[in-house]
Scaffold this motif. Sequence first.
Motif, short mmCIF file in Angstrom:
data_model
loop_
_atom_site.label_atom_id
_atom_site.label_comp_id
_atom_site.label_asym_id
_atom_site.label_seq_id
_atom_site.Cartn_x
_atom_site.Cartn_y
_atom_site.Cartn_z
N ARG A 42 1.99 -3.06 -9.51
CA ARG A 42 0.95 -3.93 -8.96
C ARG A 42 1.57 -4.90 -7.96
O ARG A 42 2.69 -5.35 -8.14
N ILE B 237 3.68 2.15 -6.04
CA ILE B 237 2.44 1.39 -6.17
C ILE B 237 1.50 2.11 -7.12
O ILE B 237 1.28 3.31 -7.01
N LYS B 238 0.97 1.35 -8.03
CA LYS B 238 -0.03 1.91 -8.95
C LYS B 238 -1.41 1.53 -8.43
O LYS B 238 -1.71 0.36 -8.25
N ARG B 239 -2.21 2.53 -8.18
CA ARG B 239 -3.55 2.24 -7.66
C ARG B 239 -4.59 2.44 -8.76
O ARG B 239 -4.32 2.99 -9.81
N GLU C 278 -2.73 -7.72 -4.80
CA GLU C 278 -3.72 -7.11 -5.68
C GLU C 278 -4.08 -8.05 -6.83
O GLU C 278 -5.26 -8.24 -7.16
N TYR D 177 0.79 -1.22 0.00
CA TYR D 177 0.00 0.00 0.00
C TYR D 177 0.83 1.29 0.00
O TYR D 177 0.50 2.23 -0.70
#
Length: 316
Positions: free
Chosen positions: A138, A65-67, A142, A60
């Motif tokens: 990712r 991090i790609k959200r 996830e 997180y």
Amino acid sequence: MGRSPCCSKEGLNRGAWTAQEDKILCDYIKAHGEGRWRNLPKRAGLKRCGKSCRLRWLNYLRPDIKRGNISPDEEELIIRLHKLLGNRFLFGLTQIIIVSCLVIGHFFLRAGSQSYDFLSSLSLISRWSLIAGRLPGRTDNEIKNYWNTNLGKRHQDHHASDDRSTKLPLDTAKKRAEPVAVRTKALKCSKQVFLKVSRAETPDRLNSNQTSSETRDHQTNMPPGPNPGDSNNGQSSLTNSEDNISADDSMLDFNIGELCLSDLLNFADFSTSLACSSDHQPDVMLYEELETNVGLNMHPFASFLDYYTGEDQWLG
DNA sequence: AAAAATCCCAACCGCCAAACA
DNA sequence: TTGTTTGGCGGTTGGGATTTT
């Protein structure tokens, strides 16, 4: 008794992280770097388990991090990688025996009237971290969640609809939709394992690089279809009617010389593949990269992967 | 509008292997 | 060589969000 817990659970916060906790963790890691997770909470002044801190950071808080939603391209890559890597390569003598039995059994059963999808069942055993490693930004968690909530369901639905369409009795259809209980325990493969295989080759297969899809299909007992270099979706659709592939053939498909599988699995940069034109399939690129950079003729291996992952229509 | 059902995903858990003492 | 610590993995769970009844 087993090992002691990673930390005393008493007096620790559990559940969702607060913004304050996130900030403390971020600040600490920025200042001191990652690692030494067990002692990190104490030093950072967090009332959290070290493992929890590590997970929070990795899944997180990391800056890279790609959200947001998984894009269609990413989904496509996940599906392909799951097919390619999802069948966790098992190591150790026992595992090799089990896999050998399954592979041989797979071909024997396919040669019969009904194919029982052992290898597809094995796809329930996955390598999420490896897949996530090919998707920049990712996390394995996830990807795993996405698979379990979206793609896995489609997978099951597809099996169910297939069974309906072939008019199998309902209970048979149910059984086939259910995963076969071939489940290994979590097993890391950090040791290098080599497949010692003979160099005896079938030249017609090995030279199939330049052959047309037609001739390749003929040589490999496969029906006409795209070859791995085609820009098509790479579906290889071996039908049951052409199941005269012997167990010997299946073993020949592993004939890729002395190859370290862990190297193989970690070799190809799929993130690069993703960035490339979308008509170039990632698994095809894996083969090509291995051929180019490792100097292996990958077609025997590729054709095996192509064969047993060929039933990729299950995702519709 | 409210209750029930379902979905989704962050977090947790137990296990394993490598690294280390 | 043996025991312990550490980091990492996949499976599972809990609870908030959303959809259905």
